[in-house]
Design an enzyme around this catalytic site. Structure first.
Site, mmCIF file in Angstrom:
data_model
loop_
_atom_site.group_PDB
_atom_site.id
_atom_site.type_symbol
_atom_site.label_atom_id
_atom_site.label_comp_id
_atom_site.label_asym_id
_atom_site.label_seq_id
_atom_site.Cartn_x
_atom_site.Cartn_y
_atom_site.Cartn_z
ATOM 1 N N TYR A 172 -9.993 -0.872 2.903
ATOM 2 C CA TYR A 172 -9.501 -0.833 4.279
ATOM 3 C C TYR A 172 -9.203 0.591 4.739
ATOM 4 C CZ TYR A 172 -9.011 -5.644 5.922
ATOM 5 O OH TYR A 172 -9.269 -6.905 6.396
ATOM 6 N N ASP A 198 0.810 -1.224 0.000
ATOM 7 C CA ASP A 198 0.000 0.000 0.000
ATOM 8 C C ASP A 198 0.839 1.268 0.000
ATOM 9 O OD1 ASP A 198 -2.479 -1.190 -0.155
ATOM 10 O OD2 ASP A 198 -2.659 -1.439 2.011
#
Length: 663
Positions: A409, A325
């Site tokens: 998320y 990420d």
């Protein structure tokens, strides 16, 4: 980076002071410190300099712009009034060719001083742009293969939401040198519908971002699309709002105990600077403690330098699913605007952050960083039978944090500083689990709702801790609790002791946590001793959860090698910033830490950097749907012989009698 300091008092639920300071300000006398963040004006100047150098074309985009931090020795030698050269690191992408470039731009000298072309085939690609993601659904609608797959499932293509994901590297020769993403799809029947509840599983599209088209569709199997809605407030999830929770009010009538000067924060005995960039997010610099008349360093620089989320579903349409990420997506650009009373509770100071957008212009992220104090229960306490001592002191901690949303998320990162010298990092994971069709109990997912699965996965983070325990010459020792065998010295078998193993080279310092031995790692200074003659130090306390569970021969084990060990220790090198390497997107692997330690340098009594892997192994539960309660991961650094005695003896009793029980 430009930061506004806005002080908010929760008791009044309004801004209590109208003063807005700018710790990143540069004026005629320049910045006040080498680590002063880039300002909006400096970001604008960077764009102008790159343009003047002839490096901007119609399709050139700014992927990354951040302060190029000065050398450590220059920062440590700096004194107020010294001249400061301002530099920025810049990554560019030509969308028409897919070529990336790495620049160092001198804002002070108004020149591009370094330029390197990135070899995508061997080094990897620059991170993926938002602009590249935005066009994905139009590429799908232009693909006859994709439309045929949707027709076979009786799905209206216009109602399909595309989720483009980083491709990784899996030996597909036709992908070498190409900017590829893989696209999973979800169905959305109306604007309020939550697509994550309706995965269109069994099919995946491969998209070439440079050619701007679908290059392959793999249609493995037709699986039913789960039908139940997934919004947190839709049936069957809708739940009446509770009315039995009374308000909790947190006030500090005299204001907070910390002070902010520029990007420097002082609280209790702690002093540190903070920064922010879109790859690492919040960074802490020069964490020091005041001990009597001394200011003693502990960490030169601390950050979360990378994270990887590997999934366990080996199906033909999902085997590749793992994301970095930070290195692939630059997660800091998705930082939330924090809200008083929701994200942060109490007497709050917020900081705005200014980053560069993909056209190289400054963009403000409001309320990106939250700073506040928290009560933390009992700090120390004793009631003594002999001298009638009955003393209690309450603990509090300073919290500096940020929260971001990346896809499904949401992650929060909270640095805590305590009155007893402890440093803690707490990562919070929440949001919506990435969903799939449920393939049965022998598969690799949990059934969350009828026909809806959530694949097993991990969230693994790498903390980069550039240690400076009372100076830059440190030693790292592994410390285990071990039993002593019964014998003449241990007749009754009750003895156990510490077993200390010095880690003298980088190869020796590739270590795993072991909770069965209460394993910790001591970072000590051989040149500084406490009053008992012990080397002063700090101990890294790992949580000891699993490291990477993928097979050692797997692609992800090569690309996320940092996650295969809980601890790596390297000799400091300013160029070694990222545990998976500089260019993670489609990097073939073995970059970052494996390359850093290949020389097997001496780390005994050197300037060392600790890299600590921590995180979560997530077997989702039905209770994680439709929105996941926060799960936690992190680590602590605790002083061990750093002080001569308990450093929290000076904390006053209280806070006031009105807050305590009286007989």
């Amino acid at each position: 980076m430009f930061i506004n300091d806005i002080h908010i008092d929760a008791k009044e639920n309004m801004m209590s002071t109208a003063t807005v300071t700018d710790p990143g300000r540069t004026d005629s006398v320049g910045p006040d410190h080498p680590l002063t963040p880039l300002t909006a004006d400096e970001i604008t100047a960077v764009r102008e300099i790159v343009d003047a150098a002839g490096l901007l074309g119609e399709h050139t985009r700014f992927v990354f712009v951040a302060l190029d931090e000065p050398a450590k020795d220059a920062v440590l030698a700096f004194r107020p009034g010294d001249p400061i050269e301002r530099r920025a690191r810049v990554l560019l992408l030509d969308r028409d060719t897919g070529h990336g470039a790495n620049l160092i731009v001198s804002v002070t000298g108004r020149a591009v001083v370094e330029r390197t072309t990135i070899d995508a085939a061997s080094e990897g690609h620059v991170p993926i742009l938002d602009q590249e993601f935005e066009d994905i659904e139009s590429y799908l609608l232009d693909s006859s293969e994709w439309l045929e797959a949707m027709k076979a499932r009786d799905i209206e293509p216009a109602n399909v939401r595309a989720v483009p994901l980083s491709a990784g590297v899996f030996g597909h020769e036709d992908e070498v040198g190409h900017r590829i993403v893989r696209v999973l799809a979800f169905y959305q029947s109306d604007k309020a519908d939550l697509p994550w509840a309706h995965p269109i599983d069994g099919v995946v599209a491969y998209v070439d971002l440079t050619e701007r088209r679908v290059v392959k569709v793999i249609d493995e199997i037709e699986l039913p699309v789960p039908a139940e809605r997934g919004e947190w407030n839709a049936e069957p999830h809708a739940t009446p709002t509770r009315t039995d929770l009374k308000p909790i009010e947190i006030t500090q009538p005299e204001g907070p105990s910390f002070t902010v000067e520029g990007n420097q924060i002082s609280w209790a005995d702690w002093t540190f600077r903070f920064g922010f960039d879109v790859r690492e997010g919040l960074t802490l610099h020069q964490l020091s403690l005041r001990d009597g008349d001394q200011v003693r360093p502990v960490i030169y620089r601390a950050s979360i330098a990378e994270m990887v989320v590997p999934y366990a579903d080996p199906s033909p349409v999902r085997y590749w699913q793992n994301y970095f990420d930070q290195g692939e997506y630059l997660f800091g650009r998705y930082t939330n605007a924090l809200e008083l009373g929701c994200d942060c509770l109490g007497d709050i100071t917020y900081f705005d952050v200014t980053i560069a957008d993909e056209d190289g212009n400054p963009r403000v992220m409001k309320n990106a960083i939250c700073l506040h104090e928290e009560d933390y229960g009992v700090l120390w306490k004793h009631t003594d039978m002999f001298n009638d001592m009955a003393e209690t002191r309450r603990s509090r901690r300073l919290v500096i944090s940020f929260f971001l949303t990346i896809g499904n998320y949401d992650y929060g990162f909270y640095w805590h500083l305590y009155l007893d010298g402890t440093i803690e990092l707490e990562a919070k994971a929440t949001g919506i689990v990435f969903s799939s069709a449920y393939r049965g109990p022998d598969g690799f997912s949990t059934e969350m709702a009828p026909g809806l699965g959530a694949p097993f996965h991990q969230h693994l983070f790498s903390a980069r801790l550039d240690m400076a325990v009372d100076g830059n010459r440190n030693v790292v020792t592994e410390v285990d609790a071990v039993p002593v065998p019964m014998g003449p010295e241990n007749r009754w078998g009750n003895a156990f002791r510490q077993q200390k193993t010095p880690l003298r080279t980088e190869s020796e310092a590739m270590r795993m946590a072991d909770n069965s031995k209460a394993r910790v790692w001591h970072i000590t200074n051989p040149d500084k001793q406490n009053r008992l003659g012990q080397d002063v130090g700090y101990a890294l306390h790992p949580e000891g959860q699993p490291a990477l569970l993928a097979d050692p021969k797997s692609s992800i084990a090569a690309r996320a090698a940092f996650a295969t060990k809980h601890l790596w220790v390297t000799k400091y090198d300013a160029a070694q910033r990222y545990p998976a390497g500089d260019y993670v997107n489609q990097n073939p692997g073995h970059d970052g830490l494996p390359a850093y330690v290949a020389a097997d340098r001496n780390i005994d009594g050197e300037d060392v950097v600790l890299w600590h892997t921590f995180g979560l192994t997530h077997f989702p539960r039905p209770e994680d749907w439709p929105v996941m309660p926060v799960d936690y991961a992190g680590f602590k650094l605790k002083p061990v012989g750093f002080f001569d005695r308990n450093p929290a003896l000076g904390v006053p009793s209280g806070p006031t009698k009105s807050h305590c029980c009286e007989s």
